[in-house]
Write an enzyme that holds these catalytic residues in place. Structure first.
Site, PDB file in Angstrom:
ATOM      1  N   TYR A 161       0.830  -1.214   0.000  1.00 25.12           N
ATOM      2  CA  TYR A 161       0.000   0.000   0.000  1.00 25.12           C
ATOM      3  C   TYR A 161       0.861   1.260   0.000  1.00 25.12           C
ATOM      4  O   TYR A 161       0.482   2.273  -0.595  1.00 25.12           O
ATOM      5  CB  TYR A 161      -0.994  -0.005   1.174  1.00 25.12           C
ATOM      6  CG  TYR A 161      -2.164  -0.922   0.884  1.00 25.12           C
ATOM      7  CD1 TYR A 161      -3.234  -0.482   0.103  1.00 25.12           C
ATOM      8  CD2 TYR A 161      -2.169  -2.237   1.316  1.00 25.12           C
ATOM      9  CE1 TYR A 161      -4.277  -1.331  -0.207  1.00 25.12           C
ATOM     10  CE2 TYR A 161      -3.216  -3.095   1.009  1.00 25.12           C
ATOM     11  CZ  TYR A 161      -4.267  -2.636   0.245  1.00 25.12           C
ATOM     12  OH  TYR A 161      -5.297  -3.479  -0.087  1.00 25.12           O
ATOM     13  N   VAL A 196      -9.945   4.450  -4.753  1.00 24.64           N
ATOM     14  CA  VAL A 196      -9.413   4.858  -3.459  1.00 24.64           C
ATOM     15  C   VAL A 196      -8.411   6.007  -3.611  1.00 24.64           C
ATOM     16  O   VAL A 196      -7.869   6.493  -2.627  1.00 24.64           O
ATOM     17  CB  VAL A 196      -8.776   3.658  -2.715  1.00 24.64           C
ATOM     18  CG1 VAL A 196      -9.857   2.634  -2.376  1.00 24.64           C
ATOM     19  CG2 VAL A 196      -7.664   3.009  -3.538  1.00 24.64           C
ATOM     20  N   HIS A 248     -15.249   2.706  -1.565  1.00 26.22           N
ATOM     21  CA  HIS A 248     -14.225   1.760  -1.115  1.00 26.22           C
ATOM     22  C   HIS A 248     -13.119   2.415  -0.299  1.00 26.22           C
ATOM     23  O   HIS A 248     -12.033   1.862  -0.168  1.00 26.22           O
ATOM     24  CB  HIS A 248     -13.647   0.998  -2.320  1.00 26.22           C
ATOM     25  CG  HIS A 248     -14.646   0.086  -2.970  1.00 26.22           C
ATOM     26  ND1 HIS A 248     -14.502  -0.445  -4.239  1.00 26.22           N
ATOM     27  CD2 HIS A 248     -15.842  -0.393  -2.511  1.00 26.22           C
ATOM     28  CE1 HIS A 248     -15.551  -1.204  -4.521  1.00 26.22           C
ATOM     29  NE2 HIS A 248     -16.379  -1.179  -3.497  1.00 26.22           N
ATOM     30  N   ASN A 282     -16.378   2.527 -21.636  1.00 28.30           N
ATOM     31  CA  ASN A 282     -15.369   1.505 -21.331  1.00 28.30           C
ATOM     32  C   ASN A 282     -14.821   0.979 -22.656  1.00 28.30           C
ATOM     33  O   ASN A 282     -15.598   0.653 -23.545  1.00 28.30           O
ATOM     34  CB  ASN A 282     -16.031   0.353 -20.536  1.00 28.30           C
ATOM     35  CG  ASN A 282     -15.027  -0.539 -19.823  1.00 28.30           C
ATOM     36  OD1 ASN A 282     -14.019  -0.924 -20.397  1.00 28.30           O
ATOM     37  ND2 ASN A 282     -15.316  -0.862 -18.576  1.00 28.30           N
ATOM     38  N   ALA A 286     -11.979   6.976 -20.727  1.00 30.27           N
ATOM     39  CA  ALA A 286     -12.520   8.067 -19.915  1.00 30.27           C
ATOM     40  C   ALA A 286     -11.963   9.415 -20.370  1.00 30.27           C
ATOM     41  O   ALA A 286     -12.702  10.391 -20.491  1.00 30.27           O
ATOM     42  CB  ALA A 286     -12.164   7.814 -18.444  1.00 30.27           C
TER      43      ALA A 286
END
Ligand code: OAD
Length: 250
Positions: free
Chosen positions: A71, A108, A124, A221, A239
């Protein structure tokens, strides 16, 4: 404005007339900012790493240093990344039309917020946030800022570990986030579903909820997703290409 091609021009008219727009985003939203997705066959994180080891409480308890280090590297990547043209188009639209656009994100990272969508509903969690692994029992509760640095940092008083503020498999979504997302999906006239495989619930269910509530559902997408059947319109593109084409100048 014209010249985008029939589906885009028609969608721009719908968006122009929409009182409420909900944008559900997934990892593909940030792909063009250089943040890896999870399920893309070659580049996705879950093609190289084991989610049970790296995205579960059991995995963290089994090897806290490994999981913290993973992380920490992703946090560095998020801090180095910048919003792409898709994030910027959403932020600019929201500034031009206060109260009309709600972003609901599974991501996130903080790229929507940095692009101007401060009220993004985060399903999330937040990878940049520190939390205690165990709920702190002290009153007043210990602050993670006081943790002793380490891999991971720990509480000097009781040994509690710091963990990232993301939702791991098997965990509840942050309090209130799903309720707020459900409400946004139900009230919207148009839902844009951008860069998600539709593989993770309950987030994936928001497209169907919007459709049943009468919204026009659009998927953005480059690849098929598991929820394409919920869409009235599927746009195959990225996007950063398609969100400016849909929203700029409205
Ligand atoms: P996935 O990795 O499952 O899906 C990413 C989607 O983005 C795929 O459908 C790609 O085709 C699409 N994509 C790739 N590049 C794109 C681009 N430039 N523009 C638009 N779309 C693009 O990611 P999510 O659906 O977000 O959970 O995954 C859902 C959850 O699973 C994540 O939130 C994460 C993960 O485990 C947690 O962190 C709790």
């Amino acid at each position: 404005m014209s010249g985008h091609g029939a589906p885009i021009d028609e969608l721009r008219e719908r968006l122009r007339g929409a009182g409420s727009i909900c944008v559900l985003t997934g990892a593909g939203m940030s792909a063009e900012s250089g943040i890896a997705t999870f399920r893309d066959a070659l580049t996705g994180l879950w093609s190289r790493f084991d989610p049970a080891q790296l995205a579960s409480e059991e995995g963290f308890r089994a090897d806290p240093a490994l999981v913290w280090g993973w992380y920490a590297a992703r946090r560095d990547g998020v801090r180095r990344a910048a919003p792409n043209a898709g994030h910027v188009a959403l932020g600019a639209f929201a500034r031009r039309h206060p109260g009309r656009l709600t972003v609901v994100s599974q991501n996130v990272d903080d790229l929507h917020q940095r692009a101007g969508n401060a009220g993004t509903i985060r399903l999330h969690g937040d990878i940049l946030e520190d939390r205690w692994l165990e709920a702190c029992k002290r009153r007043p509760a210990c602050d993670t800022l006081t943790a002793t640095p380490g891999t991971p940092p720990r509480c000097a008083e009781c040994g509690n570990f710091v963990r990232p503020g993301v939702v791991w498999f098997g965990e509840m979504l942050p309090a209130g986030a799903l309720e707020a997302a459900d409400a946004a999906a139900e009230r919207c006239d148009v839902m844009l579903v951008v860069g998600t495989s539709g593989a993770v619930w309950p987030a994936a269910g928001l497209a169907g909820r919007a459709r049943r509530g009468g919204a026009h559902v659009v998927i953005v997408n480059p690849q098929p997703s598991e929820i394409d059947d919920e869409a009235h319109t599927v746009l195959r593109g990225t996007a950063a290409q398609l969100l400016p084409a849909l929203l700029d100048g409205l």
